[in-house]
Motif scaffolding. Structure first.
Motif, PDB file in Angstrom:
ATOM      1  N   ILE A  82       0.848  -1.202   0.000  1.00 24.73           N
ATOM      2  CA  ILE A  82       0.000   0.000   0.000  1.00 24.73           C
ATOM      3  C   ILE A  82       0.883   1.251   0.000  1.00 24.73           C
ATOM      4  CG2 ILE A  82      -1.632   1.374   1.356  1.00 24.73           C
ATOM      5  CD1 ILE A  82      -2.747  -1.336   2.418  1.00 24.73           C
ATOM      6  N   ALA A  83       1.892   1.263   0.851  1.00 26.88           N
ATOM      7  CA  ALA A  83       2.775   2.434   0.939  1.00 26.88           C
ATOM      8  C   ALA A  83       3.509   2.665  -0.385  1.00 26.88           C
ATOM      9  CB  ALA A  83       3.770   2.260   2.080  1.00 26.88           C
ATOM     10  N   ASP A  84       3.941   1.603  -1.021  1.00 23.91           N
ATOM     11  CA  ASP A  84       4.619   1.723  -2.307  1.00 23.91           C
ATOM     12  C   ASP A  84       3.680   2.318  -3.361  1.00 23.91           C
ATOM     13  OD1 ASP A  84       7.192   0.837  -3.792  1.00 23.91           O
ATOM     14  OD2 ASP A  84       5.559   0.077  -5.059  1.00 23.91           O
ATOM     15  N   GLN A  85       2.466   1.807  -3.416  1.00 20.96           N
ATOM     16  CA  GLN A  85       1.486   2.334  -4.374  1.00 20.96           C
ATOM     17  C   GLN A  85       1.093   3.769  -4.031  1.00 20.96           C
ATOM     18  OE1 GLN A  85      -1.655  -0.563  -4.220  1.00 20.96           O
ATOM     19  NE2 GLN A  85      -0.694  -1.856  -5.765  1.00 20.96           N
ATOM     20  N   HIS A  86       0.992   4.057  -2.753  1.00 20.02           N
ATOM     21  CA  HIS A  86       0.634   5.407  -2.324  1.00 20.02           C
ATOM     22  C   HIS A  86       1.746   6.387  -2.705  1.00 20.02           C
ATOM     23  CE1 HIS A  86      -1.692   7.679   1.075  1.00 20.02           C
ATOM     24  NE2 HIS A  86      -1.771   8.293  -0.088  1.00 20.02           N
ATOM     25  N   ALA A  87       2.990   5.990  -2.509  1.00 20.16           N
ATOM     26  CA  ALA A  87       4.112   6.852  -2.894  1.00 20.16           C
ATOM     27  C   ALA A  87       4.119   7.080  -4.408  1.00 20.16           C
ATOM     28  CB  ALA A  87       5.432   6.234  -2.432  1.00 20.16           C
ATOM     29  N   ASP A  88       3.827   6.037  -5.178  1.00 17.76           N
ATOM     30  CA  ASP A  88       3.720   6.210  -6.636  1.00 17.76           C
ATOM     31  C   ASP A  88       2.641   7.233  -6.972  1.00 17.76           C
ATOM     32  OD1 ASP A  88       5.704   4.412  -7.345  1.00 17.76           O
ATOM     33  OD2 ASP A  88       4.314   2.738  -7.658  1.00 17.76           O
ATOM     34  N   PHE A  89       1.500   7.115  -6.309  1.00 18.61           N
ATOM     35  CA  PHE A  89       0.399   8.051  -6.536  1.00 18.61           C
ATOM     36  C   PHE A  89       0.807   9.480  -6.190  1.00 18.61           C
ATOM     37  CE2 PHE A  89      -2.837  10.374  -4.058  1.00 18.61           C
ATOM     38  CZ  PHE A  89      -3.614  10.821  -5.109  1.00 18.61           C
ATOM     39  N   LEU A  90       1.401   9.674  -5.014  1.00 15.71           N
ATOM     40  CA  LEU A  90       1.800  11.020  -4.585  1.00 15.71           C
ATOM     41  C   LEU A  90       2.833  11.617  -5.530  1.00 15.71           C
ATOM     42  CD1 LEU A  90       2.018  10.369  -0.739  1.00 15.71           C
ATOM     43  CD2 LEU A  90       0.171  11.522  -1.989  1.00 15.71           C
ATOM     44  N   ASP A  91       3.765  10.797  -5.987  1.00 13.63           N
ATOM     45  CA  ASP A  91       4.770  11.248  -6.944  1.00 13.63           C
ATOM     46  C   ASP A  91       4.116  11.677  -8.253  1.00 13.63           C
ATOM     47  OD1 ASP A  91       7.617  11.499  -7.758  1.00 13.63           O
ATOM     48  OD2 ASP A  91       7.128   9.833  -9.105  1.00 13.63           O
ATOM     49  N   VAL A  93       1.054  12.687  -8.659  1.00 16.80           N
ATOM     50  CA  VAL A  93       0.296  13.914  -8.391  1.00 16.80           C
ATOM     51  C   VAL A  93       1.213  15.133  -8.467  1.00 16.80           C
ATOM     52  CG1 VAL A  93      -0.786  15.220  -6.520  1.00 16.80           C
ATOM     53  CG2 VAL A  93      -1.589  12.947  -7.069  1.00 16.80           C
ATOM     54  N   LEU A  94       2.360  15.044  -7.814  1.00 14.46           N
ATOM     55  CA  LEU A  94       3.268  16.193  -7.807  1.00 14.46           C
ATOM     56  C   LEU A  94       3.798  16.494  -9.203  1.00 14.46           C
ATOM     57  CD1 LEU A  94       5.276  15.723  -4.507  1.00 14.46           C
ATOM     58  CD2 LEU A  94       3.672  17.535  -5.079  1.00 14.46           C
ATOM     59  N   ILE A  95       4.205  15.473  -9.911  1.00 21.07           N
ATOM     60  CA  ILE A  95       4.729  15.686 -11.264  1.00 21.07           C
ATOM     61  C   ILE A  95       3.646  16.271 -12.165  1.00 21.07           C
ATOM     62  CG2 ILE A  95       5.550  14.501 -13.338  1.00 21.07           C
ATOM     63  CD1 ILE A  95       7.080  12.602 -11.405  1.00 21.07           C
ATOM     64  N   ILE A 130       9.351   5.601   1.509  1.00 21.44           N
ATOM     65  CA  ILE A 130       9.924   6.699   0.714  1.00 21.44           C
ATOM     66  C   ILE A 130      11.416   6.832   0.995  1.00 21.44           C
ATOM     67  CG2 ILE A 130       9.934   9.206   0.379  1.00 21.44           C
ATOM     68  CD1 ILE A 130       6.859   9.103   0.956  1.00 21.44           C
ATOM     69  N   ARG A 131      11.795   6.780   2.270  1.00 22.48           N
ATOM     70  CA  ARG A 131      13.210   6.881   2.643  1.00 22.48           C
ATOM     71  C   ARG A 131      14.013   5.704   2.107  1.00 22.48           C
ATOM     72  NH1 ARG A 131      11.456   7.368   7.997  1.00 22.48           N
ATOM     73  NH2 ARG A 131      11.093   9.526   8.527  1.00 22.48           N
ATOM     74  N   TRP A 136      11.357   8.121  -5.168  1.00 21.60           N
ATOM     75  CA  TRP A 136      10.431   9.245  -5.244  1.00 21.60           C
ATOM     76  C   TRP A 136      11.108  10.526  -4.750  1.00 21.60           C
ATOM     77  CZ3 TRP A 136       9.123   4.683  -2.578  1.00 21.60           C
ATOM     78  CH2 TRP A 136       8.358   3.780  -3.322  1.00 21.60           C
ATOM     79  N   PRO A 137      12.028  11.087  -5.523  1.00 16.58           N
ATOM     80  CA  PRO A 137      12.726  12.301  -5.066  1.00 16.58           C
ATOM     81  C   PRO A 137      11.785  13.483  -4.849  1.00 16.58           C
ATOM     82  CG  PRO A 137      13.280  11.814  -7.361  1.00 16.58           C
ATOM     83  CD  PRO A 137      12.488  10.643  -6.842  1.00 16.58           C
ATOM     84  N   THR A 138      10.644  13.485  -5.510  1.00 14.31           N
ATOM     85  CA  THR A 138       9.689  14.579  -5.301  1.00 14.31           C
ATOM     86  C   THR A 138       9.102  14.547  -3.891  1.00 14.31           C
ATOM     87  OG1 THR A 138       7.869  13.261  -6.188  1.00 14.31           O
ATOM     88  CG2 THR A 138       9.020  14.709  -7.738  1.00 14.31           C
TER      89      THR A 138
END
Length: 161
Positions: A82-91, A93-95, A130-131, A136-138
């Motif tokens: 879930i965290a991996d997919q969530h980080a992909d989503f957040l990345d 979104v930012l891009i 993320i760490r 996900w550098p963003t």
């Protein structure tokens, strides 16, 4: 002979001006459509991430640090995914919101930062993923900002957003 030629040139210029205006209008509409489609894709991705909590409601408390109990081994794997997919989503979104000019037409361009701040601040699992991955550098500035803030400010920031 000069008057008819002048009229033809004038008519050609007027037609060209009309076509240029219509092209600009169509480009604007196309950009609005592209921004709307980008926003729809973002919302669908967000829904996919959150649907897991409907399927496995007990994971919500673990994911958002609302229980001191450790998750089971199976739940730990699910939470990492879930965290991996969530980080992909957040990345994404930012891009999308920062780099896709047509996304500006949705009016959501700068609305995501408070959401990401709150989510990153409320999920130690997400911060850890993320760490650890570095994919996900963003998102690194959001984690760094959380890590640098005092614990009392973290709680207030999460409640405020």
């Amino acid at each position: 002979m000069k008057a008819p030629q002048l009229l033809l040139v004038l008519a050609s210029v007027l037609v060209f001006a009309y076509q240029a205006r219509e092209l600009a209008r169509q480009s604007r509409v196309g950009n609005e459509v592209a921004g709307t489609q980008a926003h729809r894709e973002i919302m669908l991705h967000w829904k996919e991430v959150n649907d897991v909590f409907i399927q496995y409601p007990a994971l919500h408390a673990y994911y958002y640090d609302q229980t001191p109990e450790p998750p089971s081994a199976t739940d730990s794997v699910r939470l990492a995914v879930i965290a991996d997919q969530h980080a992909d989503f957040l990345d994404a979104v930012l891009i999308t919101s920062r780099q896709l000019a047509s996304y500006e037409y949705t009016g959501q361009t700068y609305e995501w930062d408070p959401y990401i701040t709150r989510v990153v601040g409320s999920s130690s699992i997400l911060r850890s993923i993320i760490r650890g991955a570095g994919d996900w550098p963003t998102l690194d500035p959001f984690v760094a900002r959380h890590d640098e803030s005092p614990p009392a400010a973290r709680s207030a920031e999460i409640r405020a957003t």
